[in-house]
Design an enzyme around this catalytic site. Structure first.
Site, PDB file in Angstrom:
ATOM      1  N   VAL A  60      34.897  41.501  36.373  1.00 28.40           N
ATOM      2  CA  VAL A  60      35.044  42.316  35.172  1.00 28.40           C
ATOM      3  C   VAL A  60      34.340  41.599  34.030  1.00 28.40           C
ATOM      4  O   VAL A  60      34.605  40.414  33.780  1.00 28.40           O
ATOM      5  CB  VAL A  60      36.544  42.503  34.827  1.00 28.40           C
ATOM      6  CG1 VAL A  60      36.718  43.315  33.564  1.00 28.40           C
ATOM      7  CG2 VAL A  60      37.285  43.134  35.995  1.00 28.40           C
ATOM      8  N   CYS A  61      33.442  42.294  33.351  1.00 33.11           N
ATOM      9  CA  CYS A  61      32.742  41.697  32.214  1.00 33.11           C
ATOM     10  C   CYS A  61      33.765  41.333  31.136  1.00 33.11           C
ATOM     11  O   CYS A  61      34.470  42.201  30.613  1.00 33.11           O
ATOM     12  CB  CYS A  61      31.705  42.667  31.658  1.00 33.11           C
ATOM     13  SG  CYS A  61      30.871  42.029  30.182  1.00 33.11           S
ATOM     14  N   SER A  62      33.844  40.061  30.821  1.00 26.95           N
ATOM     15  CA  SER A  62      34.863  39.599  29.877  1.00 26.95           C
ATOM     16  C   SER A  62      34.667  40.179  28.474  1.00 26.95           C
ATOM     17  O   SER A  62      35.629  40.569  27.825  1.00 26.95           O
ATOM     18  CB  SER A  62      34.901  38.074  29.830  1.00 26.95           C
ATOM     19  OG  SER A  62      33.643  37.551  29.487  1.00 26.95           O
TER      20      SER A  62
END
Length: 128
Positions: free
Chosen positions: A77-79
């Site tokens: 998941v893209c932070s």
């Protein structure tokens, strides 16, 4: 053939994420290898543990988790996108004096560098 899947559609409201899940499910049942699924933009909403679909609806968040457990598919998941949309791991939540984050189990906060690495080592990337 090795695949990376990029999901930019939210868990509910569009068909992108559910179509991505069905595609991933088909990949792991064949001789192809699904290296990872990367959730970006609104796709990070697939990792929200607080998503509660109606009893008669398909639980997409839970389905992603089962895919991870059964086939060892990495769920990144893209932070940055996650933080913008209120998806926090326990560490980020504690920084905001919250007891617990809402990043669903089996999902891992990551950066775009992980996506770049996945693209480099895989034969195909497909975006949904």
């Amino acid at each position: 053939m090795n695949y990376t899947i990029l999901v930019t559609g939210s868990a509910y409201g569009t068909q992108n994420a559910s179509t991505a899940f069905l595609f991933c499910q088909s990949l792991v049942k064949t001789k192809h290898k699904l290296y990872s699924v990367f959730f970006y933009c609104d796709g990070v909403l697939n990792a929200n543990s607080m998503t509660t679909p109606a009893i008669d609806e398909f639980n997409l968040v839970q389905a992603w988790q089962e895919l991870n457990k059964k086939y060892n598919v990495k769920l990144y998941v893209c932070s940055s996108a996650a933080l913008r949309r209120g998806i926090l791991d326990d560490e980020e939540a504690s920084n905001l004096n919250l007891k617990k984050g809402n990043l669903a189990f089996c999902f891992q906060l990551s950066g775009l560098l992980e996506l770049a690495y996945s693209i480099e080592i895989c034969d195909r990337i497909i975006q949904f």
